[in-house]
Scaffold this motif. Structure first.
Motif, PDB file in Angstrom:
ATOM      1  N   GLY A  20       0.801  -1.222   0.000  1.00 25.58           N
ATOM      2  CA  GLY A  20       0.000   0.000   0.000  1.00 25.58           C
ATOM      3  C   GLY A  20       0.830   1.266   0.000  1.00 25.58           C
ATOM      4  O   GLY A  20       0.317   2.356  -0.284  1.00 25.58           O
ATOM      5  N   ASP A  21       2.132   1.140   0.306  1.00 25.24           N
ATOM      6  CA  ASP A  21       3.004   2.327   0.299  1.00 25.24           C
ATOM      7  C   ASP A  21       3.175   2.856  -1.124  1.00 25.24           C
ATOM      8  O   ASP A  21       3.200   2.086  -2.091  1.00 25.24           O
ATOM      9  CB  ASP A  21       4.395   1.980   0.853  1.00 25.24           C
ATOM     10  N   VAL A  63       2.996  -0.214  -3.818  1.00 25.56           N
ATOM     11  CA  VAL A  63       3.446  -1.562  -3.465  1.00 25.56           C
ATOM     12  C   VAL A  63       2.226  -2.472  -3.365  1.00 25.56           C
ATOM     13  O   VAL A  63       1.347  -2.261  -2.530  1.00 25.56           O
ATOM     14  CB  VAL A  63       4.221  -1.557  -2.130  1.00 25.56           C
ATOM     15  N   LYS A  64       2.167  -3.469  -4.237  1.00 23.97           N
ATOM     16  CA  LYS A  64       1.008  -4.361  -4.278  1.00 23.97           C
ATOM     17  C   LYS A  64       1.213  -5.638  -3.479  1.00 23.97           C
ATOM     18  O   LYS A  64       0.262  -6.199  -2.926  1.00 23.97           O
ATOM     19  CB  LYS A  64       0.686  -4.721  -5.741  1.00 23.97           C
ATOM     20  N   SER A  65       2.461  -6.127  -3.435  1.00 25.52           N
ATOM     21  CA  SER A  65       2.715  -7.358  -2.667  1.00 25.52           C
ATOM     22  C   SER A  65       4.181  -7.449  -2.299  1.00 25.52           C
ATOM     23  O   SER A  65       5.050  -6.899  -2.972  1.00 25.52           O
ATOM     24  CB  SER A  65       2.288  -8.603  -3.469  1.00 25.52           C
ATOM     25  N   SER A  89       6.556 -10.698  -1.132  1.00 19.90           N
ATOM     26  CA  SER A  89       6.544 -12.140  -0.898  1.00 19.90           C
ATOM     27  C   SER A  89       7.803 -12.784  -1.460  1.00 19.90           C
ATOM     28  O   SER A  89       8.257 -12.419  -2.556  1.00 19.90           O
ATOM     29  CB  SER A  89       5.305 -12.765  -1.550  1.00 19.90           C
ATOM     30  N   GLY A  90       8.370 -13.718  -0.705  1.00 19.71           N
ATOM     31  CA  GLY A  90       9.524 -14.467  -1.182  1.00 19.71           C
ATOM     32  C   GLY A  90      10.713 -13.596  -1.524  1.00 19.71           C
ATOM     33  O   GLY A  90      11.460 -13.899  -2.459  1.00 19.71           O
ATOM     34  N   GLY A  91      10.876 -12.501  -0.794  1.00 17.81           N
ATOM     35  CA  GLY A  91      11.996 -11.606  -1.035  1.00 17.81           C
ATOM     36  C   GLY A  91      11.814 -10.716  -2.262  1.00 17.81           C
ATOM     37  O   GLY A  91      12.761 -10.070  -2.715  1.00 17.81           O
ATOM     38  N   ARG A  92      10.588 -10.687  -2.820  1.00 17.89           N
ATOM     39  CA  ARG A  92      10.299  -9.870  -3.994  1.00 17.89           C
ATOM     40  C   ARG A  92       9.212  -8.848  -3.662  1.00 17.89           C
ATOM     41  O   ARG A  92       8.291  -9.122  -2.887  1.00 17.89           O
ATOM     42  CB  ARG A  92       9.826 -10.742  -5.167  1.00 17.89           C
ATOM     43  N   VAL A  93       9.348  -7.689  -4.287  1.00 17.58           N
ATOM     44  CA  VAL A  93       8.380  -6.619  -4.084  1.00 17.58           C
ATOM     45  C   VAL A  93       7.734  -6.281  -5.425  1.00 17.58           C
ATOM     46  O   VAL A  93       8.436  -5.965  -6.399  1.00 17.58           O
ATOM     47  CB  VAL A  93       9.056  -5.347  -3.525  1.00 17.58           C
ATOM     48  N   THR A  94       6.420  -6.371  -5.495  1.00 18.35           N
ATOM     49  CA  THR A  94       5.696  -6.041  -6.725  1.00 18.35           C
ATOM     50  C   THR A  94       5.106  -4.640  -6.596  1.00 18.35           C
ATOM     51  O   THR A  94       4.389  -4.345  -5.633  1.00 18.35           O
ATOM     52  CB  THR A  94       4.571  -7.056  -7.003  1.00 18.35           C
ATOM     53  N   ILE A  95       5.446  -3.795  -7.586  1.00 13.26           N
ATOM     54  CA  ILE A  95       5.002  -2.405  -7.554  1.00 13.26           C
ATOM     55  C   ILE A  95       4.232  -2.082  -8.835  1.00 13.26           C
ATOM     56  O   ILE A  95       4.684  -2.381  -9.941  1.00 13.26           O
ATOM     57  CB  ILE A  95       6.194  -1.435  -7.409  1.00 13.26           C
ATOM     58  N   ASP A  96       3.080  -1.463  -8.660  1.00 15.08           N
ATOM     59  CA  ASP A  96       2.227  -1.083  -9.788  1.00 15.08           C
ATOM     60  C   ASP A  96       2.436   0.400 -10.090  1.00 15.08           C
ATOM     61  O   ASP A  96       2.087   1.263  -9.284  1.00 15.08           O
ATOM     62  CB  ASP A  96       0.756  -1.350  -9.439  1.00 15.08           C
TER      63      ASP A  96
END
Length: 234
Positions: free
Chosen positions: A113-114, A125-127, A129-136
Motif C-alpha cells: 500500500g506504500d 506496493v502491491k505485494s 513475498s519471497g523476497g520480492r516486491v511487486t510495484i504497480d
C-alpha cells in the motif's frame, strides 16, 4: 433575442465542478466543501467554492476545457471521459518486480500500500513475498471512465480581478482576504495578504510561482510585484 458567445482560449473563468468515477460513482474532486465533507474527501487547507480556470491551460483536463469552449457563462456542462482521454488504460508492463534486499540495503522499510518513487516514477506496493516486491506504476485512475460536471459561474474581465483570482489559486487563500492594487503609471503591482498566513506551508514558493505567472500573463501591465503581509491586533 439573446446573443450567444462561447468562451475562448485564454479566458479567465470561475467554475464549480465535481469529478466522479463512472462505474463506482466515487467522488474524486469537488469545489463544494459540504459535498467533500459528506463523501470524506474534505481537505482543511483547501479553498473551496468557485475556482479559477484559464481556458486552454489544462488545469482541469484539456478535453474538458475543449468542451467548455462550446459554452458560455451560466452553462452546466457534463463530460464523460473514457480512459484514453483521462489517465490512460491499465498496462501490465507498468507492474514491476524488485528485490526486497535492494530496499533493505538502502534502509527503506516498505509495506503493502506504500507509494514509492523509483527512477522518477511513482508506484504502489502491491505485494511483498519471497523476497520480492511487486510495484504497480499504473496511475491509480488508469482504466477508469471519469464524469465531469462543470458549471461556468463567471468570466473575469479586468486585470485586478484576474490577478486576485490567480493569487487565491496559487497561495491557497480565499480571494476575499487578498487585496490587489496596481500603480498603472509605474506598472507596479501590490498583493497584500493577512499576516496570519506568514507561517503557511510553502507560502514562499507559492509567491515565486505566482509572480512568474503574473509576469508572463500580464507583461504589458505589470513590471514589478510587491508582496505585503499585514499584521493587526485581533
Amino acid at each position: 433575442m439573446v446573443s450567444y458567445m462561447a468562451l475562448s482560449k485564454g479566458d479567465f473563468v470561475l467554475v464549480e465542478y465535481n469529478v466522479r468515477v463512472k462505474d463506482t460513482n466515487t467522488l474524486l474532486d469537488t469545489t463544494d466543501a459540504e459535498l467533500a465533507k459528506k463523501e470524506n474527501i474534505y481537505e482543511a487547507d483547501r479553498v473551496y467554492g468557485p475556482t479559477l480556470l484559464i481556458i486552454g491551460r489544462g488545469w482541469l483536463n484539456e478535453n474538458v476545457e475543449e468542451e467548455l469552449l462550446k459554452h458560455d457563462v451560466g452553462s452546466e456542462v457534463e463530460v464523460e471521459l473514457p480512459p484514453e482521454k483521462a489517465f490512460g488504460e491499465r498496462s501490465p508492463d507498468k507492474i514491476k518486480t524488485f528485490s526486497l534486499r535492494e530496499f533493505q540495503k538502502r534502509g527503506y522499510s516498505i509495506n503493502v500500500g506504500d507509494v514509492v518513487e523509483i527512477g522518477g516514477a511513482r508506484g504502489v506496493v502491491k505485494s511483498i513475498s519471497g523476497g520480492r516486491v511487486t510495484i504497480d506504476f499504473n496511475h491509480p485512475l488508469a482504466g477508469k471512465t471519469l464524469l465531469y460536471k462543470v458549471k461556468i459561474v463567471r468570466k473575469l474581465e479586468n486585470t485586478i480581478e484576474k490577478i486576485k483570482a490567480l493569487s487565491s489559486r496559487y497561495l491557497k487563500i480565499p480571494s476575499e482576504e487578498i487585496e490587489v492594487s496596481l500603480n498603472e503609471a509605474e506598472k507596479k503591482l501590490f498583493v497584500t495578504i493577512p499576516g496570519k498566513y506568514l507561517s503557511k506551508k510553502d507560502i514562499s514558493y507559492s509567491k515565486i510561482a505566482l509572480a512568474a505567472d503574473i509576469m508572463e500573463l500580464f507583461k504589458d501591465a505589470v513590471s514589478s510585484i510587491v508582496f505585503q503581509e499585514v499584521v493587526s491586533r485581533s
